[in-house]
Write a protein that holds these residues in place. Structure first.
Motif, mmCIF file in Angstrom:
data_model
loop_
_atom_site.group_PDB
_atom_site.id
_atom_site.type_symbol
_atom_site.label_atom_id
_atom_site.label_comp_id
_atom_site.label_asym_id
_atom_site.label_seq_id
_atom_site.Cartn_x
_atom_site.Cartn_y
_atom_site.Cartn_z
ATOM 1 N N LEU A 101 57.414 47.339 34.635
ATOM 2 C CA LEU A 101 56.460 46.111 35.331
ATOM 3 C C LEU A 101 55.826 45.529 34.151
ATOM 4 O O LEU A 101 55.143 46.414 33.583
ATOM 5 C CB LEU A 101 55.546 46.567 36.328
ATOM 6 N N LEU A 102 56.116 43.903 34.069
ATOM 7 C CA LEU A 102 55.586 43.355 32.947
ATOM 8 C C LEU A 102 54.543 42.608 33.680
ATOM 9 O O LEU A 102 54.960 41.675 34.671
ATOM 10 C CB LEU A 102 56.463 42.690 32.057
ATOM 11 N N VAL A 103 53.347 42.579 33.227
ATOM 12 C CA VAL A 103 52.327 41.551 33.487
ATOM 13 C C VAL A 103 51.700 40.687 32.503
ATOM 14 O O VAL A 103 51.314 41.041 31.472
ATOM 15 C CB VAL A 103 51.060 42.053 34.418
ATOM 16 N N ASN A 104 51.948 39.341 32.484
ATOM 17 C CA ASN A 104 51.656 38.417 31.362
ATOM 18 C C ASN A 104 52.206 38.826 30.158
ATOM 19 O O ASN A 104 51.767 38.677 28.930
ATOM 20 C CB ASN A 104 50.040 38.574 31.142
ATOM 21 N N GLY A 105 53.404 39.471 30.232
ATOM 22 C CA GLY A 105 54.311 39.778 29.022
ATOM 23 C C GLY A 105 54.086 41.034 28.466
ATOM 24 O O GLY A 105 54.681 41.317 27.468
ATOM 25 N N LYS A 106 53.214 41.842 29.271
ATOM 26 C CA LYS A 106 52.859 43.288 28.734
ATOM 27 C C LYS A 106 53.389 44.279 29.830
ATOM 28 O O LYS A 106 52.967 44.134 30.986
ATOM 29 C CB LYS A 106 51.463 43.437 28.403
ATOM 30 N N VAL A 107 53.937 45.321 29.099
ATOM 31 C CA VAL A 107 54.292 46.263 30.336
ATOM 32 C C VAL A 107 52.971 47.225 30.669
ATOM 33 O O VAL A 107 52.148 47.636 29.782
ATOM 34 C CB VAL A 107 55.249 47.415 29.288
ATOM 35 N N VAL A 108 52.898 47.470 32.084
ATOM 36 C CA VAL A 108 51.643 47.896 32.901
ATOM 37 C C VAL A 108 52.051 48.947 33.464
ATOM 38 O O VAL A 108 51.197 49.956 33.781
ATOM 39 C CB VAL A 108 51.222 47.042 33.369
ATOM 40 N N ALA A 109 53.586 49.326 33.643
ATOM 41 C CA ALA A 109 53.879 50.467 34.573
ATOM 42 C C ALA A 109 55.424 50.758 34.227
ATOM 43 O O ALA A 109 56.189 49.687 33.968
ATOM 44 C CB ALA A 109 53.695 50.385 36.048
ATOM 45 N N THR A 110 55.776 51.887 34.374
ATOM 46 C CA THR A 110 57.098 52.536 34.106
ATOM 47 C C THR A 110 57.671 53.318 35.170
ATOM 48 O O THR A 110 57.086 54.395 35.464
ATOM 49 C CB THR A 110 57.549 52.951 32.741
#
Length: 471
Positions: free
Chosen positions: A419-428
């Motif tokens: 899961l990417l939020v604003n281009g950053k991975v926040v969860a896998t």
């Protein structure tokens, strides 16, 4: 008053001597050292003797009124030198021996002699040729009055002839053993008058066998070719190969079956030149019947890879050193030197489409032993399928914690979904079904969300971006 020299040119007049001595007795020549009609050469030595009541001091030899004077002591030691000019050649002339005492008295005796002022000659054959062992040299066109010809080298007599046929035997191995060069030979020719002519000749003497170099020292199993570099200035007549103690063949190179096991075989190469000179070189030949040992490094069997080329590498070792390696369907781009005994090889295998590919390496050592190894890998350049199954739609207004679920599939398996939020991975999440919870309070008023899936080969699939607005 200065002493007289032991050798002077004199005329018929008495020489100027020291203080006057009252002595009217002439010396008596007891022997001229000559016989009537004797041959005299260009340079001859005679041994006359004389007596005198007060003692003989000088003796001279005169032809045509001129000649050479010497002391009695020098005459007794070395003889009286007689040197008639070439103008008297083949003529009968009077040679006068004259003895002087201290009072200038002299007595003399004249002998009729025949002058030979021509040096003897001869022609020697062969003139210039390569010789070996025992050879024969012949003299021809020898002057009629020659009494002796002596053949010598470095002052050592080799052969002598005193009459025709003028033949000289020469054992070159006795004078020049194991020699390959140009020794100088001297022929001393003497005639009846004592004239001497020296003739110097150079012959190429070859008593040395051929040179043998670069003999094969490493072979493979079975039938292998042995080679050697054999050279000789006069030409190589024959080369023999002796393996395992027996003669196996002839020629510049030779093929022999060494069997199927590794071992050390004794080898002797024998070579003869055209004169029969022999050289033998003995050494061991290492028979290498063992193929290179190979250990795979990458990729592993059954590995998933992607791209249009497969990078592969192996490690190999061999006691004899490598010759080369090959990769079926590709190329080797890095390998150790030919004489390396171990190291790493890298290569590339071309890929046309997804599927199973076999990587086959052939590694050869220096004598041709081959090891073949194969591994099969799976090429997967197809991205996984990724679908958002539950989530707010694009441009939705959100608050609190939002739930997101997704479905992903791939024929070779999905490795993970992020899961990417604003281009950053926040969860896998690495397990299906893929679920995420997003606390919107952690972000600003505008939130951009994406899902990204990786298959096991590393292919990436990304969903389109959804933009949410926090209330």
């Amino acid at each position: 008053m200065a002493a007289l020299s032991t050798s002077l040119i004199v005329s018929t007049a008495a020489p100027a001597l020291a203080d006057e001595i009252v002595d009217e007795v002439k010396p008596v020549i007891t022997s001229t050292g000559l016989t009537e009609g004797q041959l005299i050469g260009l340079s001859s030595r005679i041994f006359p003797t004389a007596t005198d009541d007060t003692g003989v001091q000088y003796i001279a030899a005169l032809i045509g009124g001129r000649g050479r004077m010497q002391t009695v002591e020098s005459v007794a030691k070395d003889g009286l030198l007689v040197t008639p000019g070439v103008q008297y050649n083949n003529m009968d002339v009077d040679l006068t021996v004259r003895a002087y005492d201290a009072a200038r008295n002299y007595g003399e005796v004249t002998t009729r002699v025949h002058v030979d002022a021509v040096a003897p000659t001869a022609t020697f054959t062969p003139k210039s040729v390569k010789l070996s062992g025992t050879t024969t040299i012949t003299a021809s066109d020898v002057s009629d009055d020659v009494t002796e010809i002596v053949m010598s080298r470095n002052g050592q007599e080799i052969s002598r002839a005193t009459a025709a046929p003028w033949v000289f035997g020469w054992n070159t191995r006795a004078t020049d053993p194991d020699y390959d060069g140009y020794p100088q030979i001297k022929f001393t020719i003497r005639d009846r008058a004592g004239n001497v002519t020296e003739v110097f000749k150079k012959y190429h003497v070859d008593n040395r066998g051929p040179k043998i170099e670069d003999v094969t020292s490493l072979v493979g199993r079975g039938r292998s070719t042995l080679r050697a570099w054999v050279s000789d200035q006069g030409g190589v007549a024959r080369v023999e190969w002796w393996v395992d103690g027996a003669r196996r063949g002839e020629g510049w190179e030779f093929a022999y079956d060494f069997g199927t096991r590794s071992r050390v075989a004794p080898l002797t190469v024998k070579a003869w030149d055209k004169f029969g000179n022999l050289t033998a070189v003995s050494q061991n030949v290492v028979v290498d019947a063992t193929a290179p040992a190979v250990t795979w490094i990458s990729p592993a069997s059954g590995a998933l890879v992607r791209g249009d080329r497969i990078a592969t590498s192996i490690k190999a070792s061999d006691s004899a050193g490598w010759l080369h390696a090959g990769l079926a369907g590709g190329y080797v781009n890095s390998e150790p030197p030919v004489d390396a005994t171990s190291g790493k090889l890298t290569g590339v295998r071309y890929v046309k489409a997804d599927g199973r590919y076999t990587l086959t390496w052939n590694v050869y050592d220096r004598v041709g032993n081959r090891t073949t190894v194969s591994r099969t890998v799976i090429v997967d350049n197809t991205r996984a399928k990724l679908t958002v199954t539950k989530a707010p739609k694009n441009k939705a207004k959100v608050k609190g914690t939002v739930k997101i679920t997704a479905a992903a599939s791939d024929k070779n398996g999905v490795a993970k979904v992020q899961l990417l939020v604003n281009g950053k991975v926040v969860a896998t999440d690495a397990k299906a079904a893929y679920k995420f919870s997003l606390n919107t309070k952690k972000y600003g008023k505008k939130i951009k969300v994406q899902l990204r899936a990786y298959d096991r080969a590393g292919n990436v699939t990304t969903t389109s971006t959804r933009t949410w607005y926090r209330r």
